[in-house]
Design an enzyme around this catalytic site. Sequence first.
Site, PDB file in Angstrom:
ATOM      1  N   ASP A   1       0.839  -1.201   0.000  1.00 43.24           N
ATOM      2  CA  ASP A   1       0.000   0.000   0.000  1.00 43.24           C
ATOM      3  C   ASP A   1       0.874   1.251   0.000  1.00 43.24           C
ATOM      4  O   ASP A   1       1.622   1.496   0.953  1.00 43.24           O
ATOM      5  CB  ASP A   1      -0.910   0.024   1.225  1.00 43.24           C
ATOM      6  CG  ASP A   1      -2.044  -0.987   1.138  1.00 43.24           C
ATOM      7  OD1 ASP A   1      -2.220  -1.586   0.061  1.00 43.24           O
ATOM      8  OD2 ASP A   1      -2.755  -1.165   2.142  1.00 43.24           O
TER       9      ASP A   1
ATOM     10  N   GLY B   1      -3.695  -5.179   1.203  1.00 43.24           N
ATOM     11  CA  GLY B   1      -4.427  -6.186   0.446  1.00 43.24           C
ATOM     12  C   GLY B   1      -5.518  -6.751   1.336  1.00 43.24           C
ATOM     13  O   GLY B   1      -5.280  -7.097   2.505  1.00 43.24           O
ATOM     14  N   LYS B   2      -6.737  -6.855   0.809  1.00 43.70           N
ATOM     15  CA  LYS B   2      -7.865  -7.230   1.647  1.00 43.70           C
ATOM     16  C   LYS B   2      -7.707  -8.613   2.269  1.00 43.70           C
ATOM     17  O   LYS B   2      -8.096  -8.838   3.417  1.00 43.70           O
ATOM     18  CB  LYS B   2      -9.158  -7.149   0.838  1.00 43.70           C
ATOM     19  CG  LYS B   2      -9.489  -5.746   0.327  1.00 43.70           C
ATOM     20  CD  LYS B   2     -10.825  -5.672  -0.361  1.00 43.70           C
ATOM     21  CE  LYS B   2     -11.958  -5.774   0.619  1.00 43.70           C
ATOM     22  NZ  LYS B   2     -12.024  -4.665   1.585  1.00 43.70           N
TER      23      LYS B   2
ATOM     24  N   ASN C   1     -20.370  -2.939   2.202  1.00 46.12           N
ATOM     25  CA  ASN C   1     -20.664  -1.571   2.644  1.00 46.12           C
ATOM     26  C   ASN C   1     -21.882  -1.056   1.885  1.00 46.12           C
ATOM     27  O   ASN C   1     -22.450  -1.755   1.039  1.00 46.12           O
ATOM     28  CB  ASN C   1     -19.437  -0.663   2.491  1.00 46.12           C
ATOM     29  CG  ASN C   1     -19.000  -0.500   1.047  1.00 46.12           C
ATOM     30  OD1 ASN C   1     -19.779  -0.619   0.098  1.00 46.12           O
ATOM     31  ND2 ASN C   1     -17.711  -0.210   0.850  1.00 46.12           N
TER      32      ASN C   1
ATOM     33  N   GLY D   1     -13.023  -1.896   6.958  1.00 46.88           N
ATOM     34  CA  GLY D   1     -13.931  -2.941   6.514  1.00 46.88           C
ATOM     35  C   GLY D   1     -13.314  -4.328   6.610  1.00 46.88           C
ATOM     36  O   GLY D   1     -14.003  -5.310   6.914  1.00 46.88           O
ATOM     37  N   ASP D   2     -12.005  -4.422   6.368  1.00 46.74           N
ATOM     38  CA  ASP D   2     -11.315  -5.713   6.464  1.00 46.74           C
ATOM     39  C   ASP D   2     -11.213  -6.162   7.916  1.00 46.74           C
ATOM     40  O   ASP D   2     -11.360  -7.352   8.227  1.00 46.74           O
ATOM     41  CB  ASP D   2      -9.927  -5.614   5.852  1.00 46.74           C
ATOM     42  CG  ASP D   2      -9.976  -5.297   4.368  1.00 46.74           C
ATOM     43  OD1 ASP D   2     -10.970  -5.666   3.714  1.00 46.74           O
ATOM     44  OD2 ASP D   2      -9.023  -4.661   3.864  1.00 46.74           O
TER      45      ASP D   2
END
Length: 340
Positions: free
Chosen positions: A25, A51-52, A195, A263-264
């Site tokens: 990232d 990375g998710k 989401n 969210g992860d």
Amino acid sequence: MGAKSPRTRTKKKARVGVVGSLNLDFVTQVESLPRPGETVAASRFALFYGGKGANQAISVARQGCEAALFGAVGLDDAGEAYRDALEAEGIDVAGVRFVPGETGAAFITVDSAGANTIVVAHGANGEMGSAEISENASRLARCRAVLGQFEIPAPALVEAARIANRSDALVLVNPSPFDPAFPWEEIRADYIVANESEALQLLGFEASAARRGDVRGRLHELRAGTLVVTRGDEETLVFSRESNSFLSVPVLPVLPVDTVGAGDAFAGCLAARLAEGQDLETALRAANCAGALTTLGAGAQDPIPSRTEVERHLRTLAPPISRTPVSSKPLKPPCPAPPP
């Protein structure tokens, strides 16, 4: 001879398989996100692991579960270092392959309010397919839950979900970034974790209590059991395919610094808690805390909280606004099993 001390039994950890991406990232901090054609100066630049898939695996591990990650990195120094870092985190990386090319990358811009834009270069993540997952079938079959998202090719996630379906493991799908062509009909998903934007694209209308009957019908079409909709600083909404059940779960109020990875952290915590056997409401309350706490630091992985941190903040959460129970058991027939 003295009496023997009782033998201490160690409770076996729940195992969660995460199928997904590993990225580097590249993060810049700006006052406000640039408009099309506009150039803005960054006040800060940093490089993080992300990375998710990896983010979610770290969230699972920090909740005290056994996390097994299935993904790919490039045959470069960055890929090797990343895999080693995940192993040091306590994650089972036997399912992380080295493939020719570069490790995936994400280019992230975060504004002063914590909002962000993300551009992803898939790199090695794009080399994941059904064959690579099939090679790890025995490892996946030992998992109580399997969690995946859309930063890898769909055939890899489909194969992982089908292995989980056959072993009666919970299947959680995080449809991010959203792919309208994903073949939902080929799997049974116990949970879809989305989401608001992803839920809107998935359903074709806004998810709300007033339209829970419509959501139920769409879940039947998708062969999914429960839809969980995260909404930032607003309550998380939960819809069931089996009834008009509806749940609204409060979030932890925070002043976000960086929303990347929230969210992860939520998805990983939810998968971990469900794999342990917690009921859905209890698991969601923990996941809401994990997601909120992750926004208090920079980068996707470093701020993901430990189980101790989550438990400490759980006490401050308000009770649910609506309390209509939603099942947290794996889907069973009459939903037909996927083809072999």
